[in-house]
Design a protein around this motif. Sequence first.
Motif, mmCIF file in Angstrom:
data_model
loop_
_atom_site.group_PDB
_atom_site.id
_atom_site.type_symbol
_atom_site.label_atom_id
_atom_site.label_comp_id
_atom_site.label_asym_id
_atom_site.label_seq_id
_atom_site.Cartn_x
_atom_site.Cartn_y
_atom_site.Cartn_z
ATOM 1 N N LEU A 58 0.835 -1.202 0.000
ATOM 2 C CA LEU A 58 0.000 0.000 0.000
ATOM 3 C C LEU A 58 0.868 1.249 0.000
ATOM 4 O O LEU A 58 0.566 2.233 -0.687
ATOM 5 C CB LEU A 58 -0.921 -0.013 1.218
ATOM 6 C CG LEU A 58 -1.962 1.105 1.304
ATOM 7 C CD1 LEU A 58 -2.888 1.083 0.095
ATOM 8 C CD2 LEU A 58 -2.772 0.989 2.593
ATOM 9 N N LEU A 59 1.972 1.230 0.749
ATOM 10 C CA LEU A 59 2.896 2.358 0.741
ATOM 11 C C LEU A 59 3.546 2.526 -0.635
ATOM 12 O O LEU A 59 3.810 3.650 -1.071
ATOM 13 C CB LEU A 59 3.971 2.157 1.801
ATOM 14 C CG LEU A 59 3.538 2.368 3.257
ATOM 15 C CD1 LEU A 59 4.637 1.908 4.214
ATOM 16 C CD2 LEU A 59 3.184 3.825 3.508
ATOM 17 N N GLY A 60 3.796 1.394 -1.312
ATOM 18 C CA GLY A 60 4.343 1.469 -2.664
ATOM 19 C C GLY A 60 3.394 2.176 -3.612
ATOM 20 O O GLY A 60 3.821 2.995 -4.435
ATOM 21 N N VAL A 84 -6.136 12.391 -3.298
ATOM 22 C CA VAL A 84 -6.278 10.937 -3.264
ATOM 23 C C VAL A 84 -5.602 10.302 -4.472
ATOM 24 O O VAL A 84 -5.346 10.963 -5.476
ATOM 25 C CB VAL A 84 -7.777 10.526 -3.243
ATOM 26 C CG1 VAL A 84 -8.488 11.118 -2.041
ATOM 27 C CG2 VAL A 84 -8.485 10.949 -4.537
ATOM 28 N N PHE A 85 -5.322 9.019 -4.363
ATOM 29 C CA PHE A 85 -4.900 8.209 -5.496
ATOM 30 C C PHE A 85 -5.809 6.992 -5.545
ATOM 31 O O PHE A 85 -6.465 6.657 -4.549
ATOM 32 C CB PHE A 85 -3.422 7.782 -5.365
ATOM 33 C CG PHE A 85 -3.152 6.858 -4.215
ATOM 34 C CD1 PHE A 85 -3.154 5.470 -4.385
ATOM 35 C CD2 PHE A 85 -2.885 7.364 -2.943
ATOM 36 C CE1 PHE A 85 -2.909 4.616 -3.322
ATOM 37 C CE2 PHE A 85 -2.630 6.514 -1.879
ATOM 38 C CZ PHE A 85 -2.642 5.140 -2.057
ATOM 39 N N TYR A 86 -5.878 6.326 -6.686
ATOM 40 C CA TYR A 86 -6.725 5.133 -6.802
ATOM 41 C C TYR A 86 -5.903 3.898 -6.470
ATOM 42 O O TYR A 86 -4.966 3.536 -7.181
ATOM 43 C CB TYR A 86 -7.326 4.997 -8.200
ATOM 44 C CG TYR A 86 -8.301 3.848 -8.260
ATOM 45 C CD1 TYR A 86 -9.594 3.996 -7.782
ATOM 46 C CD2 TYR A 86 -7.911 2.605 -8.753
ATOM 47 C CE1 TYR A 86 -10.483 2.943 -7.799
ATOM 48 C CE2 TYR A 86 -8.796 1.538 -8.774
ATOM 49 C CZ TYR A 86 -10.087 1.720 -8.293
ATOM 50 O OH TYR A 86 -10.973 0.666 -8.299
ATOM 51 N N SER A 87 -6.247 3.262 -5.374
ATOM 52 C CA SER A 87 -5.532 2.070 -4.919
ATOM 53 C C SER A 87 -6.179 0.831 -5.512
ATOM 54 O O SER A 87 -7.365 0.562 -5.273
ATOM 55 C CB SER A 87 -5.550 1.986 -3.390
ATOM 56 O OG SER A 87 -5.105 0.719 -2.955
ATOM 57 N N GLN A 88 -5.412 0.060 -6.262
ATOM 58 C CA GLN A 88 -5.930 -1.202 -6.781
ATOM 59 C C GLN A 88 -6.012 -2.249 -5.680
ATOM 60 O O GLN A 88 -6.789 -3.195 -5.780
ATOM 61 C CB GLN A 88 -5.051 -1.698 -7.932
ATOM 62 C CG GLN A 88 -5.103 -0.799 -9.154
ATOM 63 C CD GLN A 88 -4.393 -1.407 -10.357
ATOM 64 O OE1 GLN A 88 -4.097 -2.602 -10.371
ATOM 65 N NE2 GLN A 88 -4.133 -0.593 -11.353
ATOM 66 N N VAL A 99 -3.046 6.961 4.191
ATOM 67 C CA VAL A 99 -2.101 5.836 4.142
ATOM 68 C C VAL A 99 -0.904 6.104 5.034
ATOM 69 O O VAL A 99 -0.441 5.223 5.774
ATOM 70 C CB VAL A 99 -1.660 5.574 2.689
ATOM 71 C CG1 VAL A 99 -0.570 4.507 2.641
ATOM 72 C CG2 VAL A 99 -2.849 5.144 1.838
ATOM 73 N N LEU A 100 -0.400 7.343 4.994
ATOM 74 C CA LEU A 100 0.763 7.674 5.814
ATOM 75 C C LEU A 100 0.415 7.643 7.303
ATOM 76 O O LEU A 100 1.219 7.205 8.131
ATOM 77 C CB LEU A 100 1.294 9.052 5.422
ATOM 78 C CG LEU A 100 1.846 9.159 3.994
ATOM 79 C CD1 LEU A 100 2.287 10.584 3.692
ATOM 80 C CD2 LEU A 100 2.994 8.187 3.779
ATOM 81 N N GLU A 101 -0.790 8.089 7.654
ATOM 82 C CA GLU A 101 -1.199 8.037 9.063
ATOM 83 C C GLU A 101 -1.357 6.589 9.524
ATOM 84 O O GLU A 101 -0.982 6.234 10.647
ATOM 85 C CB GLU A 101 -2.502 8.804 9.269
ATOM 86 C CG GLU A 101 -2.922 8.871 10.733
ATOM 87 C CD GLU A 101 -4.138 9.751 10.959
ATOM 88 O OE1 GLU A 101 -4.723 9.658 12.058
ATOM 89 O OE2 GLU A 101 -4.508 10.517 10.056
ATOM 90 N N LEU A 102 -1.909 5.746 8.654
ATOM 91 C CA LEU A 102 -2.030 4.327 8.986
ATOM 92 C C LEU A 102 -0.647 3.712 9.200
ATOM 93 O O LEU A 102 -0.440 2.941 10.145
ATOM 94 C CB LEU A 102 -2.770 3.588 7.869
ATOM 95 C CG LEU A 102 -2.897 2.073 8.035
ATOM 96 C CD1 LEU A 102 -3.753 1.727 9.250
ATOM 97 C CD2 LEU A 102 -3.495 1.440 6.770
ATOM 98 N N ALA A 103 0.297 4.056 8.336
ATOM 99 C CA ALA A 103 1.659 3.537 8.485
ATOM 100 C C ALA A 103 2.265 3.992 9.811
ATOM 101 O O ALA A 103 2.990 3.228 10.466
ATOM 102 C CB ALA A 103 2.526 4.001 7.318
ATOM 103 N N VAL A 144 -7.626 8.595 10.185
ATOM 104 C CA VAL A 144 -7.656 7.195 10.591
ATOM 105 C C VAL A 144 -7.938 7.133 12.084
ATOM 106 O O VAL A 144 -7.368 7.911 12.850
ATOM 107 C CB VAL A 144 -6.295 6.496 10.321
ATOM 108 C CG1 VAL A 144 -6.321 5.047 10.798
ATOM 109 C CG2 VAL A 144 -5.943 6.556 8.851
ATOM 110 N N TYR A 145 -8.834 6.247 12.479
ATOM 111 C CA TYR A 145 -8.947 5.991 13.915
ATOM 112 C C TYR A 145 -9.110 4.498 14.142
ATOM 113 O O TYR A 145 -9.634 3.775 13.308
ATOM 114 C CB TYR A 145 -10.070 6.789 14.577
ATOM 115 C CG TYR A 145 -11.477 6.446 14.179
ATOM 116 C CD1 TYR A 145 -12.175 5.433 14.840
ATOM 117 C CD2 TYR A 145 -12.137 7.147 13.173
ATOM 118 C CE1 TYR A 145 -13.476 5.119 14.495
ATOM 119 C CE2 TYR A 145 -13.439 6.841 12.831
ATOM 120 C CZ TYR A 145 -14.111 5.843 13.494
ATOM 121 O OH TYR A 145 -15.407 5.531 13.153
#
Length: 318
Positions: A58-60, A84-88, A99-103, A144-145
Amino acid sequence: MTRDKKRKAAVRATQAATGERYVRAARASAGPVNGPVDGKTDGPERGRVESVFALRELLGECATLPPVEVDWGWDPDFGGGPDVFYSQLLGAAIPFGTVLELAGQLAREGRGVELCLEALSPLGSAVVSAGQRRFNLIISQDSVYELCGKPRCSSTPEDELIPWCREHLAECTPDALVAMAEDWGYAQSDGSDDDLTARGGAEEAVALIRAAVTQGVYERVLAKLLDACFDSEDVIDERAFWDAERALAIRQAIERERLRLEQAAAAEYRRIQKETGACAVCGKGFRFGIDMAVPAQYCSPGCVPPPPATAVPDPEPW
């Protein structure tokens, strides 16, 4: 071989044949879960999905994919949504910041931790799990929570270091309970110069003790809580050499907290046995007295089911 293992094997085969990086090969082989790039979908707004991938994948995507435009469904004069970006992997648009907050929240677990997509509402939210931790990714608000570790539970955890709500805390594994007790206990004293004699009395400690009674690990959890929240006996003995009165006050505080938690444990033990009425396995009545080494819902060690097998993680792809 599970579907996810088959997918990873196919990705590695593609990587070996083409020389591409693993992330690119994985992204090329992943199909969207819901909806096209513009975020619109004809499918259900929310549903169960099956998608397992590593955080590094996901980070990639986050690091290599371009931003996309989406229709947030409100007047742009009131402000746009996050970038945003579209994540497959997720099958939906997802904010870079989310994504960065989740990481960041999974920093201790590392980039190799596996994520499982539980539910998805395009441009609304996505629920992902990482082991016994679950997160709600709020797409429209770039945030994110954390959620309770119980699948499908929408409650928030008891504490930052206790990732289960009070209702479901007793369902986590005994070892997880012991680890949470230690982590939470150390957090009460980490970097703090407050008076040790004033510690104790927290409801989070009671919640851990009640869950420990259900799992039969009361003594282990109690020991970790007291040792982490207060000083160990060796440290107290050293204090006594310089200040015997303060060392005595600390020992008294420890015993007050021990008594409080023992009373909470005994009350929970009796509550469980009163509600169940008989052993959950053999149906026999409970013996007189309290045996904290046996989960309260069972009459003897012979009736306690064996712990579930621990899954062996897949090897790192590189």
